[in-house]
Design a protein around this motif. Sequence first.
Motif, short mmCIF file in Angstrom:
data_model
loop_
_atom_site.label_atom_id
_atom_site.label_comp_id
_atom_site.label_asym_id
_atom_site.label_seq_id
_atom_site.Cartn_x
_atom_site.Cartn_y
_atom_site.Cartn_z
N LEU A 46 1.53 -20.10 15.03
CA LEU A 46 2.54 -19.04 14.97
C LEU A 46 3.49 -19.27 13.81
N GLY A 47 3.96 -20.51 13.68
CA GLY A 47 4.91 -20.79 12.60
C GLY A 47 4.31 -20.57 11.23
N ILE A 48 3.10 -21.05 11.02
CA ILE A 48 2.46 -20.88 9.71
C ILE A 48 2.12 -19.42 9.47
N GLY A 49 1.71 -18.72 10.53
CA GLY A 49 1.41 -17.30 10.38
C GLY A 49 2.64 -16.51 9.95
N LEU A 50 3.78 -16.80 10.56
CA LEU A 50 5.01 -16.10 10.18
C LEU A 50 5.40 -16.41 8.74
N GLN A 51 5.18 -17.65 8.32
CA GLN A 51 5.47 -18.01 6.93
C GLN A 51 4.53 -17.31 5.97
N ASN A 52 3.30 -17.03 6.41
CA ASN A 52 2.31 -16.42 5.53
C ASN A 52 2.61 -14.95 5.24
N ILE A 53 3.38 -14.30 6.10
CA ILE A 53 3.66 -12.88 5.90
C ILE A 53 4.39 -12.63 4.57
N PRO A 54 5.52 -13.29 4.31
CA PRO A 54 6.15 -13.06 3.00
C PRO A 54 5.31 -13.58 1.83
N GLU A 55 4.47 -14.58 2.08
CA GLU A 55 3.60 -15.07 1.01
C GLU A 55 2.58 -14.00 0.61
N GLY A 56 2.02 -13.31 1.61
CA GLY A 56 1.08 -12.23 1.31
C GLY A 56 1.75 -11.12 0.52
N LEU A 57 2.98 -10.79 0.89
CA LEU A 57 3.73 -9.77 0.15
C LEU A 57 3.99 -10.24 -1.28
N ALA A 58 4.33 -11.53 -1.43
CA ALA A 58 4.62 -12.06 -2.76
C ALA A 58 3.41 -11.96 -3.67
N VAL A 59 2.23 -12.31 -3.16
CA VAL A 59 1.02 -12.25 -3.97
C VAL A 59 0.69 -10.81 -4.36
N ALA A 60 0.75 -9.91 -3.39
CA ALA A 60 0.41 -8.52 -3.67
C ALA A 60 1.38 -7.90 -4.68
N VAL A 61 2.66 -8.18 -4.51
CA VAL A 61 3.67 -7.65 -5.43
C VAL A 61 3.45 -8.21 -6.84
N ALA A 62 3.16 -9.49 -6.93
CA ALA A 62 2.94 -10.09 -8.24
C ALA A 62 1.78 -9.42 -8.96
N LEU A 63 0.72 -9.11 -8.23
CA LEU A 63 -0.45 -8.46 -8.84
C LEU A 63 -0.16 -7.02 -9.26
N THR A 64 0.58 -6.29 -8.43
CA THR A 64 0.92 -4.92 -8.81
C THR A 64 1.85 -4.90 -10.01
N SER A 65 2.64 -5.95 -10.19
CA SER A 65 3.59 -5.98 -11.30
C SER A 65 2.89 -6.08 -12.65
N ILE A 66 1.62 -6.48 -12.66
CA ILE A 66 0.89 -6.59 -13.93
C ILE A 66 -0.20 -5.51 -14.02
N GLY A 67 -0.10 -4.48 -13.17
CA GLY A 67 -0.95 -3.32 -13.34
C GLY A 67 -2.11 -3.16 -12.38
N TYR A 68 -2.29 -4.06 -11.43
CA TYR A 68 -3.37 -3.90 -10.46
C TYR A 68 -3.03 -2.80 -9.46
N LEU B 105 0.82 -1.22 0.00
CA LEU B 105 0.00 0.00 0.00
C LEU B 105 0.85 1.26 0.00
N PHE B 106 2.10 1.14 0.41
CA PHE B 106 2.96 2.32 0.53
C PHE B 106 4.11 2.31 -0.47
N MET B 107 4.09 1.34 -1.36
CA MET B 107 5.14 1.25 -2.36
C MET B 107 4.74 1.97 -3.65
N ARG B 108 5.71 2.59 -4.27
CA ARG B 108 5.47 3.14 -5.61
C ARG B 108 5.43 2.01 -6.61
N ARG B 109 4.81 2.29 -7.76
CA ARG B 109 4.78 1.27 -8.80
C ARG B 109 6.19 0.90 -9.19
N PRO B 110 6.56 -0.39 -9.10
CA PRO B 110 7.94 -0.78 -9.35
C PRO B 110 8.32 -0.69 -10.82
N SER B 111 9.61 -0.42 -11.05
CA SER B 111 10.14 -0.45 -12.41
C SER B 111 10.24 -1.90 -12.87
#
Length: 265
Positions: free
Chosen positions: A157-179, A31-37
Amino acid sequence: MNHTMDAIVAAGALGSLCAGMATGLGAIPVLFMRRPSDQQQNLLLGFAAGVMLAASFFSLILPAIEVARQQGASQAGASITVVAAVLLGAFVIAKLNDWVPPLDKLGLGPPGIAASTSVRRIWLFVAAVTLHNFPEGMAVGVSFGGGDFDAGRVTALGIGLQNIPEGLAVAVALTSIGYARMPAALIAAGSGLVEPVAGLIGVSIVAVAQAFLPWGLGLAAGAMIYVVASDIIPDAHARINGGGKVSTGLMIGLAAMMFLDTTFG
């Protein structure tokens, strides 16, 4: 300490909900990142691929073999079961690529978005992450289902901690194609909401859930490995001058997820 069945079910549902919500927490930075190059997109997509590869082996395949062994299978039998599940998961996600209709007909983006092969690949990636969250949520529910709340909390706790970078990965992947950033973050958060559903199933029918858990973990691993190997990495390398950034991002994501899995898994 003895717990009533209602308390066990409630704890399993709550634990898996918290673990699933961590996916949305991981998407917040978008939410706070600029559109990546293009170069940054490759770095971030490589990171996403590394996260998924590490999660496939350390969160899914190795635990699946261990669960199968605990259920009475021999070492060879457990390995054969999980190998078969991995191959089946890859086959299912490959067929899904053929069955998915054009994305504009599904309402998954602006007009003309279906013309992009990259968009279809990213959505397969999102589907694979969502699929992998189901057996993870079930694992949380099963861990509470035995009545050992301490074990359940550690698993959540373990799965929740693993899910944090996964959530970032999904969101970044979607923004990379224009969402836009907000829809990308919401979709990422939504991908984790299958976990409380799976957790409730797992804690409610723990005996059945344990029997099928190795298959569920293996299916999810196969799906993710296939998408990463056949779509995400090749697509990122196809971008101009993107190879180095992809590899760098992949190793960072792999190392980060490996640390989380081996430390808190």
